[in-house]
Design an enzyme around this catalytic site. Sequence first.
Site, PDB file in Angstrom:
ATOM      1  N   SER A 114     127.656  54.961 -37.637  1.00 20.31           N
ATOM      2  CA  SER A 114     126.611  54.260 -38.378  1.00 20.31           C
ATOM      3  C   SER A 114     127.260  53.156 -39.208  1.00 20.31           C
ATOM      4  CB  SER A 114     125.921  55.245 -39.314  1.00 20.31           C
ATOM      5  OG  SER A 114     125.184  54.539 -40.291  1.00 20.31           O
ATOM      6  N   SER A 115     126.495  52.095 -39.456  1.00 17.41           N
ATOM      7  CA  SER A 115     127.051  51.000 -40.264  1.00 17.41           C
ATOM      8  C   SER A 115     127.280  51.413 -41.721  1.00 17.41           C
ATOM      9  CB  SER A 115     126.140  49.775 -40.201  1.00 17.41           C
ATOM     10  OG  SER A 115     124.871  50.098 -40.737  1.00 17.41           O
ATOM     11  N   CYS A 116     126.779  52.593 -42.117  1.00 15.64           N
ATOM     12  CA  CYS A 116     127.026  53.012 -43.508  1.00 15.64           C
ATOM     13  C   CYS A 116     128.459  53.515 -43.710  1.00 15.64           C
ATOM     14  CB  CYS A 116     125.986  54.018 -43.988  1.00 15.64           C
ATOM     15  SG  CYS A 116     126.106  55.588 -43.183  1.00 15.64           S
ATOM     16  N   TYR A 143     126.948  61.274 -45.490  1.00 18.24           N
ATOM     17  CA  TYR A 143     126.772  60.957 -44.064  1.00 18.24           C
ATOM     18  C   TYR A 143     127.913  60.034 -43.611  1.00 18.24           C
ATOM     19  CZ  TYR A 143     124.192  59.283 -39.910  1.00 18.24           C
ATOM     20  OH  TYR A 143     123.782  58.965 -38.637  1.00 18.24           O
ATOM     21  N   LYS A 147     130.714  60.509 -40.622  1.00 19.72           N
ATOM     22  CA  LYS A 147     130.825  59.558 -39.505  1.00 19.72           C
ATOM     23  C   LYS A 147     132.223  58.936 -39.454  1.00 19.72           C
ATOM     24  CE  LYS A 147     126.829  60.059 -37.628  1.00 19.72           C
ATOM     25  NZ  LYS A 147     126.748  60.626 -36.272  1.00 19.72           N
ATOM     26  N   HIS A 186     113.534  56.725 -42.051  1.00 15.71           N
ATOM     27  CA  HIS A 186     114.097  55.424 -42.423  1.00 15.71           C
ATOM     28  C   HIS A 186     112.938  54.469 -42.747  1.00 15.71           C
ATOM     29  CE1 HIS A 186     117.635  57.092 -40.314  1.00 15.71           C
ATOM     30  NE2 HIS A 186     118.291  56.409 -41.213  1.00 15.71           N
TER      31      HIS A 186
END
Length: 318
Positions: A114-116, A143, A147, A186
């Site tokens: 994920s881009s987070c 999260y 990841k 989301h």
Amino acid sequence: MTAPIVYPLAGKRVYVAGHRGMVGSALVRRLQREPCDIVTVERGQVDLRHQAAVGDWLNATRPQAVFVAAATVGGILANDTRPAEFLYDNLVIETNLIEAARRAGVEKLLFLGSSCIYPRLAPQPMPEDALLSGPLEPTNQWYAIAKIAGLKLCAAYRAQYGCDFISAQPTNLYGPGDKFDLAASHVVPALIAKMHHAKVTGAPSVEIWGTGTPRREFLHVDDLADALVFLMQRYSEDSHINVGSGEEVSIAELARAVGEAVGFRGAFHYAADKPDGAPRKLVDRARLEALGWRASISLREGLDDAYRWYRAAADRAA
Ligand code: GFB
């Protein structure tokens, strides 16, 4: 120029972990266009949090390629209020699948991040090497840590065992199969559900969380699935790789676009007591575009598609 196919999926047995989720179901739809054999297993049969069950399933099934799309996911509030689940579930699911894949002799594995994973204040657009260059966004750090561990596992298994395991980091996703439950969803599905409800009940306004100023990049899940099949066949590097669309909007702009897709003409009320999260999240797509892949579904087309799916699902439920 498009990168050559180095790992053809033709004739392969391909396991999609997480096939009931939005990403996994999009992957199954996309893989149905490839001459491969898709395998999946229901949660009731194999709980991916149980190491022995995962090992037994992979040993019995012997897939050659694996997509790790199984995860505990959710929007900003779910991430912020269920930190233990987001950290524990994701760590254990990815660890079980990656180790069992190595033991079962899986030839190629793609782990979905994920881009987070990038720092809250990473340079924009965020290049792959912005990883671990600064503090994470607090609302989704749990999260993100899971990841980051997953993408590092892929790199570690490549370095130590020579496994061809890769990882892709998508930007914010939406589309058919999304979660519309407001406590877990989301922003795109939340706004679709709220505006649809306001339209049918004649409510004059809907609540938008935060200030409306954060900027997000949105990718339709069918574009993501196409990118993942592309990467599975054409990418075999140590580094994780970003997947984005380049379509970046503020949350206020998104609200207007969802309003148009849904046909809601009322007002927006911004709830300042809800978190904004990261101020901006736009991934750098240079590496992916150099391989020859670009998104093809515009945000406006994608929102229409997501809303059609939402109404059809609501009709089915009724
Ligand atoms: O999509 P979202 O929940 O996740 O929120 P993140 C994006 C932005 O939309 C935030 C705002 O600024 C929210 O405050 N927003 C406005 C809303 N109204 C709503 C609403 O009704 N519901 C929701 N959910 N948001 C996620 C991570 O962060 O990014 C995930 O939490 C994942 O773990 C994903 O990594 C890519 O973009 O802030």
